[in-house]
Design an enzyme around this catalytic site. Structure first.
Site, short mmCIF file in Angstrom:
data_model
loop_
_atom_site.label_atom_id
_atom_site.label_comp_id
_atom_site.label_asym_id
_atom_site.label_seq_id
_atom_site.Cartn_x
_atom_site.Cartn_y
_atom_site.Cartn_z
N ASP A 47 -17.89 61.84 91.11
CA ASP A 47 -17.82 62.95 90.17
C ASP A 47 -18.71 64.10 90.63
OD1 ASP A 47 -20.30 61.85 89.56
OD2 ASP A 47 -19.91 61.71 87.40
N SER A 48 -19.44 63.88 91.72
CA SER A 48 -20.19 64.98 92.35
C SER A 48 -19.24 66.06 92.85
CB SER A 48 -21.03 64.44 93.51
OG SER A 48 -20.25 63.66 94.40
N ASP A 86 -14.86 57.35 90.72
CA ASP A 86 -16.02 57.52 89.84
C ASP A 86 -15.57 57.91 88.44
OD1 ASP A 86 -18.61 57.80 88.94
OD2 ASP A 86 -19.18 59.30 90.43
N GLU A 118 -21.85 54.67 85.69
CA GLU A 118 -23.31 54.77 85.62
C GLU A 118 -23.87 54.04 84.41
OE1 GLU A 118 -24.54 58.87 85.57
OE2 GLU A 118 -23.48 59.33 87.43
N GLU A 185 -29.27 54.58 93.47
CA GLU A 185 -29.47 55.94 93.98
C GLU A 185 -30.88 56.45 93.71
OE1 GLU A 185 -27.49 60.41 93.56
OE2 GLU A 185 -26.45 58.70 92.66
#
Length: 193
Positions: A47-48, A86, A118, A185
């Protein structure tokens, strides 16, 4: 001759043998094509893409449709590479049922091999339900961009004994809930070990 796409079992056997897995984040057809030709084992469609493709200041504005669209392009280019989609903000946090439905969209529409979401212990019900529905789930802890506001921004996590223990507890809970792998991360290497 096309390479064989790795399965979950292949990936776990490689880990057990301490073989290095190489993966990259990609959002488009050509990057994914080059990644597959270079021999990458996995591609994450993160999703970055909100920041890298759309110019957003974070990942929160990214939609399911945007993630699916980019995963489809990556899958077309990298048919023989393990692709992870993601789950964007609020595609899995609202309810377990919505989490399973949206994970299913990634599988049905974009033909991903796994999804990633996440969060630690608070996401165990979603992880369990998605895994029980027959889909592979990768957990994501440490710096979690969707909740970076709660974390004080885009900063390393687990830098104190207390926060390191929280991350370790999250990792154990995610594994127990059924995640097949974990992305850690921006966490000190000692905590990762």
């Amino acid at each position: 001759m096309a390479k064989k796409k790795l399965s979950r079992i292949d990936l776990l056997q490689m880990k057990d043998k301490k073989e290095i897995l190489v993966w990259v984040t990609a959002y488009d057809y050509w990057t994914a094509k080059f990644a597959e030709e270079a021999g990458m084992e996995m591609i994450l469609v993160g999703d970055s893409l909100g920041m890298c493709i759309y110019g957003y200041d974070g990942t929160v504005p990214v939609t399911m449709d945007q993630c699916i669209y980019h995963c489809e392009a990556v899958r077309r280019a990298a048919a023989n590479t393990f692709v992870i989609g993601d789950m964007p903000f609020l595609s899995y946090q609202v309810s377990v049922e919505e989490a399973v439905r949206n994970a299913g969209r990634f599988y049905k529409e974009a033909r991903v091999d796994a999804i990633i979401l996440e969060g630690g212990r608070r996401m165990c019900a979603q992880i369990r339900a998605i895994a029980d529905a027959g889909m592979l789930v990768m957990g994501h802890i440490g710096l979690t961009p969707q909740s970076s506001g709660q974390l004080g921004g885009f900063k390393a996590q687990g830098r104190t004994a207390e926060t390191a223990m929280e991350l370790i507890e999250d990792a154990r809970a995610i594994q127990k809930a059924g995640a097949f792998s974990l992305l850690v991360e921006a966490v000190p290497p000692e905590v990762c070990r």
